[in-house]
Design a protein around this motif. Structure first.
Motif, short mmCIF file in Angstrom:
data_model
loop_
_atom_site.label_atom_id
_atom_site.label_comp_id
_atom_site.label_asym_id
_atom_site.label_seq_id
_atom_site.Cartn_x
_atom_site.Cartn_y
_atom_site.Cartn_z
N ARG A 38 44.57 39.88 25.65
CA ARG A 38 45.42 40.08 26.83
C ARG A 38 46.86 40.39 26.42
O ARG A 38 47.49 41.31 26.96
CB ARG A 38 45.40 38.82 27.72
N SER A 86 47.22 43.84 24.81
CA SER A 86 47.24 44.90 25.82
C SER A 86 48.60 44.97 26.50
O SER A 86 49.13 46.05 26.78
CB SER A 86 46.15 44.64 26.87
N ALA A 97 51.13 48.18 26.23
CA ALA A 97 51.54 48.91 27.43
C ALA A 97 53.07 49.00 27.51
O ALA A 97 53.63 50.05 27.86
CB ALA A 97 50.99 48.23 28.68
N VAL A 155 50.70 46.78 38.10
CA VAL A 155 49.62 47.67 37.66
C VAL A 155 48.89 47.04 36.48
O VAL A 155 47.65 47.06 36.40
CB VAL A 155 50.18 49.06 37.27
N PHE A 156 49.66 46.46 35.55
CA PHE A 156 49.04 45.79 34.41
C PHE A 156 48.14 44.65 34.87
O PHE A 156 47.01 44.50 34.39
CB PHE A 156 50.11 45.25 33.46
N SER A 171 46.59 44.28 37.66
CA SER A 171 45.38 44.82 38.29
C SER A 171 44.35 45.22 37.24
O SER A 171 43.15 44.96 37.38
CB SER A 171 45.75 46.02 39.15
N THR A 172 44.82 45.84 36.16
CA THR A 172 43.92 46.22 35.06
C THR A 172 43.39 44.99 34.35
O THR A 172 42.20 44.91 34.00
CB THR A 172 44.67 47.11 34.05
N MET A 173 44.27 44.00 34.14
CA MET A 173 43.89 42.81 33.41
C MET A 173 42.85 41.99 34.16
O MET A 173 41.97 41.39 33.55
CB MET A 173 45.15 41.95 33.14
N LYS A 196 40.38 43.02 35.88
CA LYS A 196 39.06 43.59 35.61
C LYS A 196 38.59 43.21 34.21
O LYS A 196 37.41 42.90 33.98
CB LYS A 196 39.10 45.11 35.78
N TRP A 197 39.52 43.25 33.24
CA TRP A 197 39.16 42.88 31.87
C TRP A 197 38.76 41.40 31.80
O TRP A 197 37.76 41.04 31.16
CB TRP A 197 40.33 43.13 30.92
#
Length: 745
Positions: free
Chosen positions: A671, A674, A678, A693-694, A696-698, A700-701
């Motif tokens: 985490r 990433s 970024a 935005v980060f 939101s992506t995190m 899912k991961w």
């Protein structure tokens, strides 16, 4: 599969009318065989050197004696808990040994050390309570009988006589609702997964982490029978749960006229249904629940029930609350006229804005004083007995909560725990204080705090902390060592001086990556001076050549090293954040690289001790599966609880975070990598980093990790002392220098 379904009908439906267990109360007197078995398990090579004898109680109070007789050490007591406590007292204070979760010292030789004369102790506390609903998940979710047997032995040795016993409750719910006409399909969305039973039992959630396999219910009914049988052999009185109104979502369909209350657990999970105690079905179901439970597990007439746990009641009218309380107790007493209601006082703290004096009085006064006992759940931090006129005449128990979410931070209020139980008991304002207890959300950390708290069981005066700590270091490490004792003075002054949060401060490493110092679920404020923690670390390293072979020392050295790095991570994270704000890419890369390296170093350090392995947690979960599907379900439960807790948008994420080897490298490190990548990319492109935005992506991961199946070892690797020395040599001077310029608080 057909055979299993046939067996299920026999196991699930018939026991409501067939009583397989006819235990009415804990055995009176001493079961010598039970204590002799404990001694053999703990000290197999020396068990023949001990002799167990019965001793009458003293004015209704538990008592033990220790005396040398020929070549034997004679342990006497009025029940198994008293004799086991005598055994533990002998090990601690005569033989200078120690048995704990996190490393034991059983170094003995013949002839065994002899007490000078007869040692006699009488407990001033009628009740010595143990456990919290949450402990059954944050620590005990995956325990088998072997692990439970060890814990029950530990309980007996530490004087526990009234433990909470929640294992195997799902099958009771199942049988009761089956008897009311519900089908397996009706109940499918009701039962939570195995890592979430605590909140299912408390009426906070339905179905999360499920569906629950019937194999689990059957296996844990068997386990609960073993647990309560062993506890009763020692003379303990297990506390079983009672019905508090939590009903299946399909209840409204089967009983459309029922008075149901919809409630949401602080908007953390979807609404659940509670049956209003005013509905006649409440007493009926409550009675069925007690009867089914008695048939399976017997009874000692002690029942835990917590209405509106972390939920707001639908009315603050005292008359309404009085009626609710009467009905809840009536549902117990209708099936067991000897029932005593054990209530956690937590709701009065958690929802303090609702529970004012009229509401608390109304809730408590509805039940006779001799039929209710209140657990003052967090006495060392928030003693509610002081705000409630000692619970308005109800008997109550002083408890150390000490830990939330099963986090592993070093923390505790050592001075308070050493002094307050005795002081409060002698306080004329303390009313009917009847005992002491432990109510941790999670265990298997901070062994010193539990050892200290349970020293109060057999003492009626405050514990002299100076001499007690010296004795603790000696028995934990197997010998006296001035540096180790000095280290404990600094630990007492720092991590064990106070708490600012619900437990100890967590590490920013465990937070979803951010520039903020503290985030949801992770608070990094320190109620102590980190330079004192550093001094303790230095002294333990200095003591390591002499104490390296002691299990307890190995754990403590790794734990202190871990805590130093966990705290220092905040400094590195804030330096990285400053570099970003100053648009200094070189400094950003330097500090972010150091932060990632620190995570790697912590992971390697923690790998040396089984206490800190993710693989132990995950593999224990999978071991309960009888099919691959079940193994996957249990693993997902185990991964979910310690990370997101709920779904991708969970507001409880990181609440149960752990600094464990495997979790650091497999979850927290990716985490942060990433996050830093970024930001690095945006700084290079001179673009603004968008944390939303980060996130939101995190999300899912993280959810993908919860549902993954990569393997983690449950075997320790490396030498804990050598690795701690390496970490010390690498970091001590650097951290000491940085703390001179920036104070972590």
């Amino acid at each position: 599969m057909r055979l299993f379904k046939t067996l299920s009908l026999l196991f699930f439906c018939f026991p409501l009318v067939a009583s397989a267990v006819s235990i009415d109360s804990a055995q009176a007197g001493l079961n010598k065989q039970a204590v002799e078995g404990l001694i053999k398990r703990m000290l197999p090579e020396f068990s023949s050197q001990f002799k167990v004898e019965e001793l009458p109680a003293e004015a209704g109070k538990d008592v033990f004696e220790i005396v040398a007789q020929g070549d034997k050490i004679v342990l006497r007591g009025n029940n198994g808990v008293s004799v086991a406590s005598a055994f533990n007292y002998y090990l601690k204070h005569i033989a200078h040994c120690q048995i704990t979760w996190n490393g034991s010292n059983k170094k003995l030789s013949l002839p065994l050390p002899r007490p000078a004369g007869t040692i006699r102790k009488v407990s001033p506390h009628v009740y010595r309570y143990y456990l919290n609903y949450c402990t059954f998940n944050y620590s005990m979710s995956w325990w088998d009988w072997k692990r439970w047997q060890w814990e029950i032995d530990w309980m007996a040795m530490n004087g526990i006589n009234t433990p909470l016993a929640l294992t195997g409750q799902n099958i009771i719910h199942f049988r009761v609702y089956k008897s009311l006409g519900f089908t397996s399909k009706d109940l499918e969305g009701f039962f939570s997964g195995p890592a979430y039973f605590s909140w299912f039992w408390m009426g906070n959630l339905d179905g999360w982490g499920g569906p629950l396999p019937e194999t689990w219910m059957l296996s844990h009914e068997k386990l609960q029978k073993q647990i309560v049988a062993r506890e009763r052999e020692f003379g303990m009185k297990p506390i079983l749960p009672a019905f508090t109104g939590h009903v299946p979502p399909t209840f409204k369909d089967r009983f459309p006229d029922a008075k149901l209350i919809k409630t949401s657990w602080n908007n953390k999970f979807p609404e659940v249904y509670l049956l209003n105690p005013e509905d006649p079905l409440f007493t009926k179901i409550g009675s069925l629940f007690i009867e089914a439970q008695k048939a399976a597990y017997g009874t000692d007439h002690l029942y835990s029930a917590d209405t509106f746990n972390e939920n707001k009641p639908p009315s603050n009218d005292p008359a309404f609350l009085t009626d609710i309380s009467k009905k809840v107790y009536a549902s117990m007493a209708s099936a067991d006229p000897k029932a005593v209601w054990i209530m956690q006082g937590w709701l009065f703290h958690f929802s303090a804005n609702f529970w004012k004096e009229p509401q608390i009085k109304a809730m408590l006064s509805a039940v006779p004083n001799d039929k209710m006992i209140i657990l003052d759940l967090w006495s060392e931090r928030h003693p509610l007995w002081k705000k409630t006129d000692a619970y308005y005449g109800k008997p109550w128990i002083w408890n150390m909560l000490s830990n939330f979410g099963g986090n592993i931070s070093m923390q505790g209020k050592m001075k308070t725990v050493a002094e307050e139980p005795a002081r409060v008991r002698s306080d004329p304002q303390s009313g009917k204080m009847m005992g002491i207890g432990l109510t941790p959300e999670g265990i298997e950390q901070n062994p010193v705090m539990y050892d200290l708290m349970m020293e109060n069981v057999w003492e009626d005066k405050p514990i002299p902390l100076d001499s007690w700590l010296q004795g603790y270091a000696q028995r934990r490490y197997g010998k006296k060592n001035a540096d180790a004792q000095g280290a404990w003075e600094y630990l007492r002054k720092s991590v064990y001086s106070d708490t600012l949060t619900n437990g100890g401060p967590e590490s920013i490493i465990c937070a979803r990556p951010t520039f903020s110092r503290s985030t949801r679920g992770v608070t990094t404020r320190f109620p102590y001076d980190n330079t004192d923690l550093m001094k303790a670390w230095k002294l333990l390293i200095k003591a390591s050549p002499q104490l390296a072979n002691a299990e307890g020392f190995q754990y403590d050295l790794v734990d202190v090293s871990r805590q130093v790095l966990a705290n220092y991570a905040t400094y590195l994270q804030q330096k990285t954040a400053s570099a970003y704000r100053e648009n200094n890419l070189i400094a950003f890369r330097k500090n972010s690289t150091a932060f990632i390296q620190l995570i790697d170093d912590m992971d390697v350090l923690l790998k040396t001790r089984k206490d800190f392995l993710l693989g132990e947690w995950l593999n224990s979960a999978k071991s309960w599966g009888t099919t691959q599907q079940e193994m996957d379900l249990y693993e997902r439960n185990a991964r979910n609880l310690i990370t997101l807790w709920g779904d991708e948008n969970s507001t409880l994420r990181e609440y149960a975070c752990k600094q464990w080897s495997g979790l650091l490298k497999g979850f927290y490190k990716p985490r942060w990598e990433s996050f830093f990548k970024a930001i690095d990319d945006d700084m290079t492109k001179k673009a603004k980093f968008d944390e939303k935005v980060f996130d939101s992506t995190m999300k899912k991961w993280e959810w993908k990790w919860v549902n993954a199946h990569e393997k983690y070892s449950n075997l320790p690797a490396g030498d804990p002392v050598s690795q701690s020395r390496y970490i010390y040599q690498k970091y001590y001077a650097q951290i000491e220098n940085d703390l001179q310029h920036v104070k972590l608080n």
